[in-house]
Structures are given as C-alpha cells and as structure tokens.
Design a protein around this motif. Structure first.
Motif, PDB file in Angstrom:
ATOM      1  N   GLY A  20      -3.694  26.041  -2.627  1.00 40.11           N
ATOM      2  CA  GLY A  20      -2.515  26.758  -2.970  1.00 40.11           C
ATOM      3  C   GLY A  20      -1.139  25.936  -2.577  1.00 40.11           C
ATOM      4  N   ARG A  21      -1.147  25.131  -1.826  1.00 40.05           N
ATOM      5  CA  ARG A  21       0.220  24.545  -1.244  1.00 40.05           C
ATOM      6  C   ARG A  21       0.812  23.709  -2.376  1.00 40.05           C
ATOM      7  N   PRO A  22       1.789  23.748  -2.946  1.00 42.71           N
ATOM      8  CA  PRO A  22       2.653  23.223  -3.974  1.00 42.71           C
ATOM      9  C   PRO A  22       2.666  21.638  -3.680  1.00 42.71           C
ATOM     10  N   GLU A  23       2.600  21.180  -2.327  1.00 38.82           N
ATOM     11  CA  GLU A  23       2.936  19.901  -2.036  1.00 38.82           C
ATOM     12  C   GLU A  23       1.724  18.931  -1.836  1.00 38.82           C
ATOM     13  N   LEU A  24       0.688  19.621  -1.998  1.00 34.43           N
ATOM     14  CA  LEU A  24      -0.765  19.106  -1.878  1.00 34.43           C
ATOM     15  C   LEU A  24      -0.865  17.665  -2.442  1.00 34.43           C
ATOM     16  N   GLY A  25      -0.849  17.906  -3.866  1.00 29.42           N
ATOM     17  CA  GLY A  25      -0.810  16.682  -4.834  1.00 29.42           C
ATOM     18  C   GLY A  25       0.007  15.687  -4.336  1.00 29.42           C
ATOM     19  N   SER A  26       1.241  15.796  -4.101  1.00 21.75           N
ATOM     20  CA  SER A  26       2.024  14.869  -3.810  1.00 21.75           C
ATOM     21  C   SER A  26       2.078  14.106  -2.404  1.00 21.75           C
ATOM     22  N   VAL A  27       1.533  15.011  -1.463  1.00 26.32           N
ATOM     23  CA  VAL A  27       0.872  14.553  -0.203  1.00 26.32           C
ATOM     24  C   VAL A  27      -0.150  13.340  -0.282  1.00 26.32           C
ATOM     25  N   VAL A  28      -1.207  13.825  -0.999  1.00 27.73           N
ATOM     26  CA  VAL A  28      -2.336  12.800  -1.371  1.00 27.73           C
ATOM     27  C   VAL A  28      -1.634  11.566  -1.805  1.00 27.73           C
ATOM     28  N   GLY A  29      -0.974  11.764  -3.077  1.00 28.51           N
ATOM     29  CA  GLY A  29      -0.417  10.696  -3.610  1.00 28.51           C
ATOM     30  C   GLY A  29       0.294   9.760  -2.588  1.00 28.51           C
ATOM     31  N   ALA A  30       1.190  10.415  -1.850  1.00 30.60           N
ATOM     32  CA  ALA A  30       2.100   9.582  -1.186  1.00 30.60           C
ATOM     33  C   ALA A  30       1.367   8.893  -0.140  1.00 30.60           C
ATOM     34  N   LEU A  31       0.156   9.168   0.437  1.00 31.85           N
ATOM     35  CA  LEU A  31      -0.552   8.669   1.543  1.00 31.85           C
ATOM     36  C   LEU A  31      -1.163   7.562   0.957  1.00 31.85           C
ATOM     37  N   ALA A  32      -1.790   7.821  -0.616  1.00 38.20           N
ATOM     38  CA  ALA A  32      -2.383   6.681  -1.290  1.00 38.20           C
ATOM     39  C   ALA A  32      -1.460   5.543  -1.435  1.00 38.20           C
ATOM     40  N   VAL A  33      -0.343   5.749  -1.815  1.00 35.82           N
ATOM     41  CA  VAL A  33       0.573   4.686  -2.167  1.00 35.82           C
ATOM     42  C   VAL A  33       1.004   3.975  -1.036  1.00 35.82           C
ATOM     43  N   PHE A  34       1.231   4.800   0.076  1.00 32.42           N
ATOM     44  CA  PHE A  34       1.422   4.005   1.413  1.00 32.42           C
ATOM     45  C   PHE A  34       0.553   3.151   1.910  1.00 32.42           C
ATOM     46  N   VAL A  35      -0.730   3.689   1.709  1.00 28.66           N
ATOM     47  CA  VAL A  35      -1.701   2.720   2.175  1.00 28.66           C
ATOM     48  C   VAL A  35      -1.708   1.507   1.226  1.00 28.66           C
ATOM     49  N   PHE A  36      -1.644   1.772  -0.064  1.00 27.40           N
ATOM     50  CA  PHE A  36      -1.947   0.746  -1.195  1.00 27.40           C
ATOM     51  C   PHE A  36      -0.732  -0.488  -0.734  1.00 27.40           C
ATOM     52  N   PHE A  37       0.510  -0.209  -0.508  1.00 22.01           N
ATOM     53  CA  PHE A  37       1.484  -1.193  -0.449  1.00 22.01           C
ATOM     54  C   PHE A  37       1.345  -1.513   1.259  1.00 22.01           C
ATOM     55  N   ALA A  38       0.947  -0.808   2.058  1.00 27.34           N
ATOM     56  CA  ALA A  38       0.665  -1.467   3.605  1.00 27.34           C
ATOM     57  C   ALA A  38      -0.211  -2.589   3.336  1.00 27.34           C
ATOM     58  N   VAL A  39      -1.331  -2.396   2.399  1.00 29.53           N
ATOM     59  CA  VAL A  39      -2.120  -3.541   2.387  1.00 29.53           C
ATOM     60  C   VAL A  39      -1.740  -4.428   1.485  1.00 29.53           C
ATOM     61  N   LEU A  40      -1.216  -4.589   0.548  1.00 29.21           N
ATOM     62  CA  LEU A  40      -1.117  -5.490  -0.605  1.00 29.21           C
ATOM     63  C   LEU A  40       0.347  -6.193  -0.317  1.00 29.21           C
ATOM     64  N   ALA A  41       1.377  -5.348   0.144  1.00 29.64           N
ATOM     65  CA  ALA A  41       2.792  -5.951   0.331  1.00 29.64           C
ATOM     66  C   ALA A  41       3.131  -6.396   1.660  1.00 29.64           C
ATOM     67  N   ASP A  42       3.231  -7.706   1.746  1.00 28.74           N
ATOM     68  CA  ASP A  42       3.530  -8.416   3.115  1.00 28.74           C
ATOM     69  C   ASP A  42       5.033  -7.537   3.382  1.00 28.74           C
ATOM     70  N   GLY A  43       4.949  -7.140   4.778  1.00 32.90           N
ATOM     71  CA  GLY A  43       6.227  -6.587   5.357  1.00 32.90           C
ATOM     72  C   GLY A  43       6.765  -5.401   5.072  1.00 32.90           C
ATOM     73  N   PHE A  44       5.896  -4.657   4.296  1.00 38.61           N
ATOM     74  CA  PHE A  44       5.972  -3.172   3.909  1.00 38.61           C
ATOM     75  C   PHE A  44       6.132  -2.212   5.104  1.00 38.61           C
ATOM     76  N   LEU A  45       5.281  -2.590   6.075  1.00 39.50           N
ATOM     77  CA  LEU A  45       5.357  -1.982   7.164  1.00 39.50           C
ATOM     78  C   LEU A  45       6.320  -2.335   8.462  1.00 39.50           C
ATOM     79  N   ARG A  46       7.134  -3.344   8.098  1.00 35.18           N
ATOM     80  CA  ARG A  46       8.110  -3.841   8.937  1.00 35.18           C
ATOM     81  C   ARG A  46       9.258  -2.362   9.052  1.00 35.18           C
ATOM     82  N   PRO A  47       9.967  -2.233  10.359  1.00 37.28           N
ATOM     83  CA  PRO A  47      10.902  -1.064  10.277  1.00 37.28           C
ATOM     84  C   PRO A  47      11.833  -1.361   9.483  1.00 37.28           C
ATOM     85  N   THR A  48      12.433  -2.555   9.168  1.00 41.64           N
ATOM     86  CA  THR A  48      13.562  -2.631   8.071  1.00 41.64           C
ATOM     87  C   THR A  48      13.174  -2.296   6.833  1.00 41.64           C
TER      88      THR A  48
END
Lengths: 342, 263
Positions: A20-48
């Motif tokens: 019932g939480r309105p944010e649920l879908g976006s949180v799941v999506g955000a996590l997926a996109v985060f993991v996706f780029f963390a794996v595929l994009a070099d330097g995505f996890l750098r603080p800068t």
C-alpha cells in the motif's frame, strides 16, 4: 461479527501494508538501477560520482516535490519548466535594470513566481477548465515572454552578467554553493531538496492541509460537501510550484551569472515523470513527497550512470520511457489491490 | 413546546409544497420526527422523495406550507444552515474519498489540531481513537481505521457516514435510500445502525422504497405518490401488509395482477 473481523485481518497484514505504500515501486526500481550501474559503470560508486548523481537528482527533485503535491491534489502544471527560467530572468533583470542589490531581485522574483502560480490556480478554479489546458496556455505564454522580454530589454537571448553586483556573492552561497564533507564536494541544492521533501511530507501526513490535498485530488465533490476549501487548496498547490520554481531559478542564475531565456522547455515533463515514477497517481488522491524524491534519484542515477558507463546518452530517453511505463503499471496494480472491495 | 408530555418534534412539516416552474413536484406533505424516532418516507420513483430530502437538507426552499425546526418556523436557504441547525443528510452516492483512510475521511473538513504556529498539526492519535470509538459506539468493530475507506463494503461506508454525522452533533439524520444498493445482510447491518442512532436520541428521516425495511424500524410512515402525500400513519395505525399494499399502489397492483394473469 466474527466473520467480518476475520476478513479485516487480511487488510492489515504487513505485506498488504507494504504494497500500500506509494513509494514501493520506485524504491525497488531505484535499487535495481543502482545495482545495475554499480556493476556495469566503472567509477559509479566513487564518492565524487555519487555526489554528481545527487546533484543531478536534486535539480529535478526540488521541482518534483511541489509537482507531486499538485498531482496528489489532482492537477498538472505544464508551465513548471519554463517558470523556473522566468524566475531566474526576473531576478537577474530586475537587479540589473534597477541597479539594486541582488537580494531585491531575488525577492521580487519570489513574488512574481508565487503570483504566476496563483494565476494558474485562480484561472483553473474559476473557469473549471482542465489543468492541462490552463497550464499549457501559461506554458506557451511564459515561453514567449521569457524570450520576447529578454530580447526587448537586453537585445540578446541571454541576460547581462550580474556577477559584480551587490549581494551576488551572498546569494550565490545560499543558492549555488558547494559544501565539502569528508573531502567530497556536495552542491547546496541537495540540502534545499531534502528540506523540501521533509516539509512536504510533514504537510501531507501531519497537517489539515495535507488531508485537504488528498481529498481534493481523490474526490473533489465529497471534499467540498464536508467543507474543505477546494479552491484555496488548489491555488495553494500551484503557488507551491511557484516556490519550487523560484528556488530552482535562483540556483540556475547563481550557478553562473547569466540566464539563457530559452531554457526550461520540456523540463515540466521530467518533473511529472519523477512524480509518477515515485508513485503519484495521475488521476490524483494518492502519492508521496518521498516517492517524488526517489523518482528524481532514479532520474539522476540513470542520466549520470549512462555517462559513467560511457554509453551513448541517447539511450537515456529510452530508459526513462521504459521506467515510466513500468512504474505506472506497477502503481495501477498496487492501487487495484488497495481499492479492492472486501 | 406545542404539546405537553411529548417533546416538540425536531422537524415538523405542515402542508409543504414545491413547484419547479409549472411542475408540481411536491404537494401538501405533512411530516414530523421527534428525538428518538424514525419517520419513514416511502414512495416509488418520481414520487417526490428527492424533492422532500432537498427541502429538509436546505438545498431547495419550499414554496408553500410551514417547516419548523425545533418548533421554530424556518426557511432553509443552504445546506450549511441546515447543518448548523443539526440536520445532517447522508446521500445515496456517499460523500467519501475512497483512497483515503477511514480516520482521515471521518474527520475530513473538521480536523482537530494541536500545537502552535508552524507546528500546528492534526491530532492524529485523537482522530484514530475517536474514529474507532465512535464506530464502536454504533456497533461497528473496525479493526483497522487506516485502511482506505474504498475497501469497505457499501453498507460499512454508509455506517461510517452515519457515525460521522452523529459524532459531529447531528440532531436529525436524513438518510437517502441507505439500503437501496445493498444485499439483504448488508441492509440489516445498516438498519441496525439506524436504530442505534435512534437509541442515541436522534430523529431519523429514512427515505426508502422498501416497505419491509421501513416497517422493521419505523415509528411513522409517510407515503408519497406522484408528488402528493397519500398516507401518514403511526406504527399502531397500519400493518406491514397494508403498508406494502399502499406502497405498491393498492388497486394499481390488483389491475397489474389481472393483466399479467394467465388465461
């Protein structure tokens, strides 16, 4: 009575609560996109890199918050994108032409932005036209005014530099400074964004006005019947968009010292997309400010992640469209579950 | 006080009529409801029930006759005025916001607040507790007042609307066909809450076209047909059979039976 009570227990199960939480879908999506780029994009996890992502998210997020509230209240604002540019132009040109302290221009800009928001709300509630038409009209008028007045006053499509004017440096600190935390630079817009999300969440969840916002978006006639000031609520929501546009506009101005008068066109859709991805129902009555922030974060991660992955940025629009469709489908499904009659 | 012994009726209509242009919508209706009483208004479609509701709810002014509220002659000019006089109307197409939780709906438009200045906020604990308690007083045991009101059944929503009117100080409850769209069991539940409101001292005007439902709870019965009052009975003065026959149009029904009969 026991049979009735039993079927009610289902409603309060933790899973149903979560769904019932309105944010649920976006949180799941955000996590997926985060993991996706963390794996595929070099330097995505750098603080800068993360700081860059947060900055990109905040510039969208500052506007996504009031646009989300407006959408929960059942309306759109297509003029939101160019209104940001108008706010920046008013501030810059007023200070320059009146040779006033920059802060005077900033103040005038706030009044003008709120007035344009109020105008949208007033026309909407008086004429009872759909907000799509009303704000499309304002969008076109503002687009024309931005360009026309700037050319008329400054003879080019950009304003004159106000960098050497009084108050410029202090205004820059407030709207466009960089804060260093643990050796990493963060833009001040991130703070503005967080403050807006917190304030909007407070209003929505804890105040009477929040109750009215949900009600005017969910069932306007029922709200009016029990004494909710429907017109005032809607006008207030449009003025909220004006406030957001003012903050964004001042950031735009003080990041540099000139404003391009043709900017902002198309951004209104990005704000709406962030709000929808964040779980706001296009038909109104449902959504959250936090959701709009997650939607903006998704936006920031995707736009910058594609750069870090060294892909062609053309793909960004494709990702955005796919996310929008997925989010809307998920929201529709969640809503059906929440509304299912016992 | 018009009579001794019995308190003055909360609402009293005497010979009330209403015309829309040259259409006579209502003619000479006499009706009263006292505290702790249920007056049923029965009639077929187009009998003038809606017009009668609109007059009592303050949406339309009557043209003729006398409307007394608490014994005082009154011309209601707005729903707000009717509400201020303690007349609450619950319409058939219920005024709720389906996606909002029950407690937010319950207090919508009259939210209690606490705190000062920018920290003024809704008293959410009080709202939740009051909603639960008020519904419980009406005999509705709602486990979760946080569920969207749209997840409740039609009967339950009707009951929440009734409980809401009672909580906000209604003295007279006007119910527009509360059982019309409901099944047998749900109708029974709603009628139980109507009786609960009566037991708490409210006067109830129950509009219905179902004589069985009316006879279960009614103290007085007003029958309308084509805009005119064709009967006004107390419970002692009429049996369910008579009520059903009058409601169905008596001789009309006999004629219909004759027409439909197999040769």
């Amino acid at each position: 009575m026991s049979a009735l009570s039993d079927e009610r227990i289902l409603h309060s199960s933790p899973l149903r609560r979560l769904l019932g939480r309105p944010e649920l879908g976006s949180v799941v999506g955000a996590l997926a996109v985060f993991v996706f780029f963390a794996v595929l994009a070099d330097g995505f996890l750098r603080p800068t890199s993360l700081s860059t992502v947060l900055y990109a998210s905040s510039t969208i997020g500052i506007m996504a918050v009031p646009v989300a509230l407006l959408m929960i209240g059942g309306e759109f604002d297509l003029s939101a994108g160019v209104l940001v540019t108008s706010s920046a132009l008013v501030s810059s040109m007023f200070s320059y032409q009146a040779t006033a302290n920059t802060w005077v221009g900033v103040g005038v800009s706030l009044l003008v932005s709120l007035a344009i928001g109020a105008f949208n709300g007033f026309v909407l509630t008086r004429t009872r036209l759909p907000s799509f038409i009303v704000t499309l009209g304002t969008f076109l008028m503002l687009t024309g005014l931005n360009l026309g007045l700037t050319k008329l006053i400054d003879s080019t499509v950009s304003t004159k530099s106000i960098a050497d004017m009084q108050g410029f440096s202090s205004a820059r600190v407030v709207f466009a400074s960089t804060l260093t935390v643990g050796g990493v630079d963060f833009k001040v817009t991130i703070l503005w964004w967080l403050a807006l999300v917190a304030a909007a969440s407070w209003i929505l969840l804890r105040t009477r006005v929040g109750n009215w916002i949900f009600a005017v978006g969910g069932n306007k006639d029922a709200a009016r019947a029990v004494g909710v000031p429907v017109e005032r609520t809607k006008i207030g929501l449009y003025m909220g968009v004006g406030l957001g546009a003012w903050i964004s506009g001042q950031h735009l101005l003080f990041s540099y010292d000139v404003v391009q008068s043709g900017e902002g066109v198309g951004n209104e859709l990005i704000y709406i997309i962030a709000a929808v991805i964040g779980g706001c129902l296009i038909t109104g009555g449902y959504g959250s400010a936090v959701g709009s922030a997650v939607g903006a974060l998704l936006f920031g991660m995707t736009s910058k992640g594609i750069v870090f992955a060294e892909w062609n940025p053309d793909w960004f629009k494709f990702f955005l469209g796919a996310m929008l469709l997925l989010a809307t489908l998920l929201n529709a499904w969640v809503r059906k579950r929440a509304e299912a009659t016992a | 006080m018009t009579t001794t012994g019995r308190p003055a009726p909360l609402i009293e209509l005497t010979g009330v009529s209403k015309r829309y242009g040259n259409v006579r919508a209502l003619e000479g209706v006499t009706l009263e409801v006292g505290p702790g009483e249920i007056t049923c208004v029965l009639g077929d479609n187009g009998a003038g029930k809606s017009t009668l509701i609109k007059i009592i709810a303050g949406l339309h002014r009557h043209d003729d006759g006398v409307l007394r509220v608490d014994g005082e002659e009154t011309l209601l000019s707005s729903p707000r005025q009717a509400l201020d006089l303690g007349i609450a109307t619950v319409y058939q197409d219920l005024a709720v916001v389906p996606l909002m939780p029950v407690w937010r709906n319950f207090f919508l438009g009259s939210e209690p607040r606490k705190g000062v200045g920018p920290f003024k906020r809704m008293d959410i604990d009080l709202m939740r507790e009051t909603t639960r308690a008020e519904l419980l007083r009406m005999g509705i045991d709602l486990r979760d007042v946080d569920q969207p009101i749209g997840t409740l059944s039609g009967g339950e929503r009707q009951c929440v609307a009734i409980a809401r009117a009672v909580h906000f100080g209604a003295k007279v409850l006007v119910l527009d066909e509360p059982t019309a769209a409901l099944g047998v069991k749900q109708s029974g539940v709603v009628l139980k809450y109507v009786a609960a409101a009566r037991d708490r001292g409210l006067g109830v005007v129950l509009i219905t076209h179902n004589p069985h439902h009316a006879y279960l709870v009614g103290d007085r019965f007003v029958l309308l047909r084509r805009g005119t009052m064709v009967g006004n009975h107390t419970r002692d003065g009429i049996t369910l059979e008579e009520l059903t026959a009058q409601m169905a149009g008596g001789s009309d029904l006999e004629a219909l039976r004759h027409e439909l009969a197999r040769d």
